[in-house]
Write an enzyme that holds these catalytic residues in place. Structure first.
Site, PDB file in Angstrom:
ATOM      1  N   ASP A 329       2.852  -2.210  -2.384  1.00  0.00           N
ATOM      2  CA  ASP A 329       1.769  -3.130  -2.108  1.00  0.00           C
ATOM      3  C   ASP A 329       0.714  -2.726  -3.444  1.00  0.00           C
ATOM      4  OD1 ASP A 329       0.331  -5.392  -1.389  1.00  0.00           O
ATOM      5  OD2 ASP A 329      -0.778  -4.140   0.150  1.00  0.00           O
ATOM      6  N   ASP A 561      -0.039  -2.286   4.171  1.00  0.00           N
ATOM      7  CA  ASP A 561      -1.098  -2.397   4.915  1.00  0.00           C
ATOM      8  C   ASP A 561      -1.507  -3.466   5.899  1.00  0.00           C
ATOM      9  OD1 ASP A 561      -2.053  -4.130   3.141  1.00  0.00           O
ATOM     10  OD2 ASP A 561      -3.884  -3.200   2.469  1.00  0.00           O
ATOM     11  N   ASP A 565       3.211  -6.824   6.295  1.00  0.00           N
ATOM     12  CA  ASP A 565       4.007  -5.819   5.539  1.00  0.00           C
ATOM     13  C   ASP A 565       4.986  -5.160   6.638  1.00  0.00           C
ATOM     14  OD1 ASP A 565       3.122  -5.859   2.968  1.00  0.00           O
ATOM     15  OD2 ASP A 565       1.370  -4.900   3.818  1.00  0.00           O
TER      16      ASP A 565
END
Length: 814
Positions: A329, A561, A565
């Protein structure tokens, strides 16, 4: 509502009619009850945790463990209760370690439900009511306001400066302005300004929305379904050990049949043949392997915790070390997840402090300007003003707040009017295009704002003007003071960590829900190629990317996070969640949780994973070479008609005690200097052919000296020969463990592993106790050896280590 049109693309009045609701009075209480009965409660699916019994049973389906179960049953069935009890103790130890670790897992779906608020404000029959969030139904008129979480998906019908933080759902790093106007068809989720979504947080303003989906029909519910269906593949370590175990089982069964059959054909008693068969089976099985590998992983988990990575699934440690691709990410991992002022462009004659002070004065007084609450952009402006040395420009000391025109998603600007020393002065900030059209032309600043926007920065223009008392038009005739660029800055060390990943042979891909321009800007700053960036990625996109990479043979680690996800984290070979800024759903779906949310910590964890992986291979190699030596002793002895050179209990003692303790200590070996300068291991085998040949040769050496000791010390009492063989075998393996730490470096040149030294010393004491303590001689079928016999056994035992070190020296001289 048009047939087939999504809610975000329909006009607000269409949605109201489609759900038979009312934009002013909402649903009636009776209609709400009927819809609740029809659609069910507004909650995600309930997932039951696995029972303790189920988790315990799961510990005994591993092939190695089943092999131990079979050995224990056979030993007990033949009356060798001591051997059966010893193996059972190993099973209990291994099962307890695995149960303790897995009891904390499988909670990803439960965590998703905690992302929903507990209560919600709705309009029922014209009155605003606070109800349990579970009772929100499609068609409800939901009231959303700053500081609250959204209870369901809904179409905005009215709003006042409404902004929503959707980072957990979409990955968008900045709050998204919402408006009642319809969004175009096929608009990505992160750009649907006409919708709000369950589980997201309102950061500014307020509004009313018609609920379009509840429970599992929401975007959050779709993510739940993806997460529940995503299953991680077997880890490389599990696959390799399973393949090894199948080979051990097949080889052990073949040896038992061949050697036992040979004894029966020679006319030896069936009972004797069965006892020897059990001894061969025990010799062929590394009883301590499963427990030792589990202990090694547990020790690795402790070491990784000290480096900021909390391990939730033990096998993920070695998997992380074998990772070939990291899908990371952007927000919070490569960046700080904290909006900051990146650059300032003041107008001619305007200082940077003056520009920042004006931007702060054009902020909401409701935020309190304390730097800890409210809009993240306004907090960033305040922080920059303080750091510039100008302090906080409060409306005190001759400045009085007169009027505030709050930010509006249509106007895209905010204006605050003050009285300063008897005159009025207005400050305005907002999107450059809307502020600049109300200020004197400034082509250079407009061009600068456009360039920054193309680079992915969030850009604000700031202006001001003096007004006459009683003036109403406070947003025209402004003087442009300058433009401000804001961004989420890179984490310190992120670029260095990416460079280390490349050196280690790991491909890094940035997968983010953020805007493509922002993602590409960050990628350029980090040195990532454009092809390694996937922007505006949805949960489905992330999941498909992981599956495609795995299908190509990659071992994939995913970092994240947000709730969005969770499916990819769960499907990855190893999921890495952010512990500080991450959602609970992400943490529960992951195998490893970072305590500092830093990509550099992932690389530190990879290094630790590689160290543990290398050490596990050392452990397995040590145990297999030892077991091969034991099998060779029995094979040769039976082939030439000799009696059993070792008692079953002696073989078991060596495998569990004198091999087990050093094996666990071997897992604490320090990392090789080249650990992060070589690509990760690939392939389905634990060892290549050269390593198998090396281990085979070492095992045969151990078997040879053990058999020689048996023949040399054999006398009228068979127990003397067996005791000599037992002592030689144990000491040979204890000496050899130092040589097997490396195939290149001499044992005495390797870093000191004090745990290994202490474990070998303890094992030597245990072996001598089994030989010389009168109380231990009967249980272990030993007798006390004389000084000459002891010297013979020890002298033979050190020969395999001497041969290994001579081989290393010869290779270095080539």
């Amino acid at each position: 509502m048009r047939v087939g049109a999504p809610a975000y693309a329909c006009e607000a009045d269409e949605i109201v009619r489609a759900f038979a609701s009312d934009a002013d009075t909402g649903l009636t209480a009776a209609e709400a009850r009927a819809r609740l009965a029809r659609h069910g409660p507004n909650r995600l699916g309930v997932r039951r945790r696995a029972s303790l019994a189920r988790l315990l049973a799961h510990q005994f389906v591993d092939p190695l463990v089943l092999l131990l179960v079979a050995a224990a049953v056979v030993s007990a069935g033949l009356g060798d209760l001591a051997e059966g009890a010893a193996i059972a103790a190993v099973l209990v130890l291994n099962g307890s370690l695995g149960l303790w670790q897995e009891a904390k897992a499988e909670r990803a779906i439960l965590a998703l439900s905690r992302s929903l608020p507990r209560t919600a404000a709705v309009v029922r029959g014209g009155a605003v009511l606070e109800i349990p969030a579970d009772e929100v139904v499609p068609g409800d008129l939901l009231v959303v306001q700053e500081g609250e979480r959204v209870a369901a998906d809904g179409r905005v019908v009215s709003e006042q400066g409404l902004e929503v933080d959707e980072a957990a759902l979409t990955g968008e790093s900045l709050p998204v302005g919402k408006r009642a106007a319809a969004s175009p068809s096929a608009t990505p989720l992160a750009e649907r300004t006409s919708m709000v979504y369950s589980g997201t947080a309102v950061t500014r303003g307020h509004g009313r929305v018609v609920v379009s989906a509840t429970g599992r029909q929401t975007e959050l519910g779709r993510i739940e379904s993806l997460t529940s269906g995503a299953r991680p593949p077997a880890t490389p370590l599990t696959r390799r050990l399973a393949r090894l175990t199948r080979g051990l089982v097949a080889g052990g069964v073949a040896l038992v049949l061949v050697l036992g059959g040979a004894m029966l054909l020679r006319g030896e008693p069936a009972h004797e043949a069965f006892l020897v068969a059990v001894a061969v089976a025990v010799a062929a099985v590394p009883e301590g392997l499963a427990a030792t590998v589990t202990a090694a992983l547990a020790l690795g988990a402790r070491a990784m915790a000290r480096r900021g990575a909390i391990v939730r699934r033990l096998t993920a440690i070695e998997t992380l070390g074998a990772t070939t691709v990291v899908c990371t990410d952007k927000t919070g991992t490569l960046t700080e997840n904290s909006i900051r002022v990146a650059a300032l462009a003041p107008a001619a004659g305007v200082g940077e402090r003056e520009l920042l002070a004006a931007a702060v004065l054009a902020s909401s007084r409701a935020q309190g300007l304390n730097g800890t609450t409210g809009d993240p952009i306004e907090r960033a402006l305040l922080r920059a003003a303080v750091e510039s040395g100008g302090g906080v420009p409060e409306p005190a000391g001759g400045r009085t707040l007169v009027r505030e025109l709050p930010f509006d998603s249509d106007r895209r600007r905010m204006t605050v009017l003050y009285e300063e020393g008897g005159r009025l002065r207005a400050y305005m900030k907002g999107a450059p295009e809307t502020v600049c059209e109300r200020a004197a032309p400034a082509r250079e600043l407009s061009d600068r704002a456009s360039a920054w926007a193309e680079e992915g920065y969030r850009v604000l223009a700031v202006s001001a003007r003096d007004l006459d008392p009683g003036a109403e038009a406070i947003e025209i005739g402004h003087e442009l003071l300058g433009v401000v660029a804001l961004h989420d800055p890179l984490r310190v060390g992120a670029a260095t960590a990416l460079a280390r990943a490349a050196t280690a042979g790991i491909e890094v891909r940035m997968v983010t829900g953020d805007h493509p321009a922002t993602a590409q800007t960050i990628a350029r700053q980090l040195g990532l190629p454009a092809g390694a960036v996937t922007a505006r990625a949805t949960p489905v996109d992330k999941l498909r990317l992981v599956e495609r990479l795995q299908a190509d043979g990659a071992v994939v680690a995913v970092t994240g996070d947000g709730v969005n996800d969770a499916p990819a984290l769960r499907r990855a070979d190893v999921g890495v969640a952010m512990g500080r800024s991450g959602t609970e759903a992400a943490r529960e779906a992951a195998d490893i949780v970072l305590t500092d949310d830093d990509f550099a910590t992932i690389l530190a964890a990879v290094e630790e994973g590689r160290r543990i992986g290398d050490n596990i291979r050392k452990v397995v190699g040590f145990l297999l070479s030892a077991n091969l030596g034991e099998v060779a002793v029995f094979g040769v002895a039976i082939a030439v008609g000799l009696p059993a050179p070792l008692a079953v209990i002696q073989v078991l003692f060596v495998n569990l005690v004198t091999d087990g303790l050093p094996a666990v200590a071997l897992a604490r070996d320090p990392a090789d200097a080249l650990t992060m300068q070589t690509p990760p291991r690939r392939g389905a085998q634990l060892f290549d052919r050269a390593t198998w040949a090396y281990l085979g040769a070492v095992g045969l050496l151990v078997g040879a000296v053990t058999l020689i000791a048996f023949l040399a010390l054999r006398g009228p009492d068979e127990r003397i020969g067996q005791t000599g063989a037992f002592l030689t075998l144990a000491v040979a393996e204890l000496a050899l463990v130092f040589g097997l730490r490396s195939r290149r470096v001499a044992a005495w040149r390797l870093p000191v592993n004090r745990w290994l030294g202490w474990s070998v010393a303890a094992s030597v004491i245990a072996v001598l106790a089994a030989v010389y303590l009168p109380a231990a001689q009967a249980p272990f079928a030993t007798v006390a050896l004389g000084p000459a016999q002891l010297a013979t056994a020890v002298g033979l035992a050190v020969l395999p280590l001497a041969a290994v070190e001579a081989w290393k020296s010869a290779r270095r001289d080539q």
